[in-house]
Design a protein around this motif. Structure first.
Motif, PDB file in Angstrom:
ATOM      1  N   TRP A  55       0.852  -1.182   0.000  1.00  0.00           N
ATOM      2  CA  TRP A  55       0.000   0.000   0.000  1.00  0.00           C
ATOM      3  C   TRP A  55       0.891   1.237   0.000  1.00  0.00           C
ATOM      4  O   TRP A  55       1.810   1.352   0.814  1.00  0.00           O
ATOM      5  CB  TRP A  55      -0.903   0.029   1.226  1.00  0.00           C
ATOM      6  N   SER A  56       0.635   2.151  -0.934  1.00  0.00           N
ATOM      7  CA  SER A  56       1.357   3.417  -0.977  1.00  0.00           C
ATOM      8  C   SER A  56       0.444   4.507  -0.425  1.00  0.00           C
ATOM      9  O   SER A  56      -0.572   4.847  -1.040  1.00  0.00           O
ATOM     10  CB  SER A  56       1.748   3.769  -2.420  1.00  0.00           C
ATOM     11  N   GLU A  57       0.796   5.025   0.737  1.00  0.00           N
ATOM     12  CA  GLU A  57       0.002   6.110   1.320  1.00  0.00           C
ATOM     13  C   GLU A  57       0.102   7.360   0.461  1.00  0.00           C
ATOM     14  O   GLU A  57      -0.862   8.104   0.331  1.00  0.00           O
ATOM     15  CB  GLU A  57       0.476   6.394   2.745  1.00  0.00           C
ATOM     16  N   HIS A  58       1.266   7.571  -0.133  1.00  0.00           N
ATOM     17  CA  HIS A  58       1.477   8.753  -0.961  1.00  0.00           C
ATOM     18  C   HIS A  58       0.567   8.746  -2.188  1.00  0.00           C
ATOM     19  O   HIS A  58      -0.043   9.750  -2.520  1.00  0.00           O
ATOM     20  CB  HIS A  58       2.944   8.841  -1.394  1.00  0.00           C
ATOM     21  N   HIS A  59       0.476   7.588  -2.858  1.00  0.00           N
ATOM     22  CA  HIS A  59      -0.329   7.478  -4.076  1.00  0.00           C
ATOM     23  C   HIS A  59      -1.724   6.919  -3.817  1.00  0.00           C
ATOM     24  O   HIS A  59      -2.562   6.902  -4.708  1.00  0.00           O
ATOM     25  CB  HIS A  59       0.374   6.580  -5.097  1.00  0.00           C
ATOM     26  N   GLU A  60      -1.957   6.437  -2.589  1.00  0.00           N
ATOM     27  CA  GLU A  60      -3.207   5.783  -2.218  1.00  0.00           C
ATOM     28  C   GLU A  60      -3.548   4.665  -3.197  1.00  0.00           C
ATOM     29  O   GLU A  60      -4.647   4.582  -3.745  1.00  0.00           O
ATOM     30  CB  GLU A  60      -4.346   6.804  -2.098  1.00  0.00           C
ATOM     31  N   THR A  61      -2.555   3.788  -3.412  1.00  0.00           N
ATOM     32  CA  THR A  61      -2.723   2.654  -4.316  1.00  0.00           C
ATOM     33  C   THR A  61      -2.215   1.383  -3.646  1.00  0.00           C
ATOM     34  O   THR A  61      -1.349   1.428  -2.783  1.00  0.00           O
ATOM     35  CB  THR A  61      -1.947   2.857  -5.634  1.00  0.00           C
TER      36      THR A  61
END
Length: 73
Positions: A55-61
């Protein structure tokens, strides 16, 4: 952040994996591989720990990556 694949509902995990294998650029070589087989291969990689849900919090992906691609923090 690594998301434990076991924590997801079976249908949710199946959808995530299907989306992953259907992305343009996912290469399985010269032979055509059925979707069900591709999904099974990715599930096996998640189960063995070769791949993880990231999970990428920065990209929300949410993405499926090789464990070797996980940035060490």
């Amino acid at each position: 952040m690594i998301v434990p694949w076991q924590a997801l509902e079976a249908d949710t995990l199946e959808s995530i994996i299907e989306h992953f294998v259907l992305r343009e650029g996912t290469d399985y070589g010269d032979q055509e591989v059925p979707l069900a087989e591709k999904v099974a291969q990715v599930k096996a990689q998640l189960a063995s720990g070769e791949a993880v849900l990231l999970w990428s919090e920065h990209h929300e992906t949410l993405n499926i990556v090789s464990k070797d691609q996980v940035p060490h923090v």
